[in-house]
Design a protein around this motif. Structure first.
Motif, PDB file in Angstrom:
ATOM      1  N   LYS A 163     -19.235 -33.746  20.688  1.00  0.00           N
ATOM      2  CA  LYS A 163     -20.424 -32.950  20.988  1.00  0.00           C
ATOM      3  C   LYS A 163     -20.366 -31.625  20.222  1.00  0.00           C
ATOM      4  N   PRO A 165     -20.523 -27.753  19.850  1.00  0.00           N
ATOM      5  CA  PRO A 165     -20.538 -26.561  20.703  1.00  0.00           C
ATOM      6  C   PRO A 165     -21.792 -25.733  20.411  1.00  0.00           C
ATOM      7  N   GLU A 166     -21.969 -24.657  21.160  1.00  0.00           N
ATOM      8  CA  GLU A 166     -23.194 -23.853  21.018  1.00  0.00           C
ATOM      9  C   GLU A 166     -23.071 -22.766  19.943  1.00  0.00           C
ATOM     10  N   SER A 167     -22.218 -23.005  18.967  1.00  0.00           N
ATOM     11  CA  SER A 167     -21.982 -21.915  18.005  1.00  0.00           C
ATOM     12  C   SER A 167     -22.126 -22.397  16.563  1.00  0.00           C
ATOM     13  N   VAL A 178     -15.558 -30.760  14.112  1.00  0.00           N
ATOM     14  CA  VAL A 178     -16.412 -29.962  14.993  1.00  0.00           C
ATOM     15  C   VAL A 178     -17.177 -28.902  14.204  1.00  0.00           C
ATOM     16  N   GLU A 182     -21.143 -28.404  13.946  1.00  0.00           N
ATOM     17  CA  GLU A 182     -21.787 -27.128  14.302  1.00  0.00           C
ATOM     18  C   GLU A 182     -22.715 -26.665  13.192  1.00  0.00           C
TER      19      GLU A 182
END
Ligand SMILES: Nc1ncnc2c1ncn2[C@@H]1O[C@H](COP(=O)(O)OP(=O)(O)OP(=O)(O)O)[C@@H](O)[C@H]1O
Ligand SMILES: CC(C)(CO)[C@@H](O)C(=O)NCCC(=O)O
Ligand SMILES: [K+]
Length: 249
Positions: A163, A165-167, A178, A182
């Protein structure tokens, strides 16, 4: 909240959410905010209110507004549609298919800016980046999938990937799975929005940029300060409130 007896309620029936609000001085109070499947809850809430002032609504779902009218037949509903927008306020090839919400958030921003050129980012279930120019004419813009749709389609179609992340990473390019996600998900979304803003900047003079919608704060956190975005949580309500004056022109 104690509301004036004649204080209208404002209802936004969107693609996934029902939102009910009322003016509270210079601010707004959200009275209900839930997915469509909670409509019965909202109907009970409205039925229980002693105050029978009018309910001004904008809806992208006719079936839902019809159900509301049928179940709350004692209430005075005023339903606005994009067909009510005066044609001299539209520079759009298919006015009959325009989402009224897009016009409303631009209208509210344009009034607040003192009738300047405005760009409005409405980052919700869908994300729109639209232009309204100095005479209050809606010039069109873009419709793209909202962040949640992008994320859930990654999950559905590429289930092996982690998933996002919010960044957005500090470093370019991404150096891990990751980080690459992103960049591709959050960074891609942000670059698209920034790219659209740049295109508008090269076509109109000194636009004022507004941002609203459920993902607005997230996007502002990713943008640089120089982008000078004006976050207005309640643009849709302000637009609904102002719309009556526009159609009387
Ligand atoms: N507190 C919150 N409540 C609802 N959504 C939130 C919240 N915080 C972030 N979000 C995000 O905002 C998105 C929904 O945005 P918004 O409520 O503006 O939708 P919308 O475009 O108005 O939906 P609709 O088309 O149904 O009107 C969700 O996908 C979610 O990711
Ligand atoms: C784009 C959305 C989904 C944004 O809420 C809505 O404004 C809509 O359904 N619009 C219809 C298509 C158009 O605006 O041309
Ligand atoms: K919306």
């Amino acid at each position: 909240m104690k509301t004036n007896k004649m204080n209208p309620l404002y209802l936004d029936i969107g693609n996934s959410f029902l939102k009910l609000a009322a003016r509270n001085g210079s601010d707004w109070q959200i009275l209900f905010d839930g997915k469509h499947d909670r409509i019965d809850e909202m109907i009970s809430y409205l039925a229980s209110k002693g105050d029978k002032g009018k309910i001004i609504l904008s809806s992208v779902r006719q079936d839902i507004s019809e159900k509301l009218r049928a179940e709350l037949s004692d209430r005075n509903f005023i339903e606005y549609r994009s067909s009510h927008i005066p044609s001299n306020r539209l520079d759009y090839k298919t006015p009959q298919t325009l989402g009224l919400d897009r016009f409303l958030v631009c209208l509210a921003a344009w009034i607040e800016s003192d009738e300047r050129n405005v760009i409005v980012i409405d980052a919700g279930s869908a994300c729109t980046v639209d232009l309204m120019t100095t005479k209050g004419v809606f010039r069109g813009g873009i419709i793209m999938p909202g962040l949640q749709i992008i994320k859930s389609s990654m999950r559905d179609h590429l289930p092996e990937l982690p998933k996002a992340p919010e960044s957005i990473p500090e470093e370019w390019p991404g150096k891990s799975t990751v980080e690459c996600i992103e960049w591709g998900v959050n960074g891609g979304f942000l670059l698209a929005v920034q790219g659209f803003i740049e295109r508008y900047r090269s076509m109109v003079e000194d636009p004022v940029i507004y941002i609203t919608g459920g993902n607005a704060v997230q996007i502002m956190n990713w943008m640089s300060e120089e982008a000078s975005l004006n976050y207005r949580k309640y643009l849709i309500w302000e637009g609904l409130e102002q719309f009556e004056k526009i159609i009387r022109e």
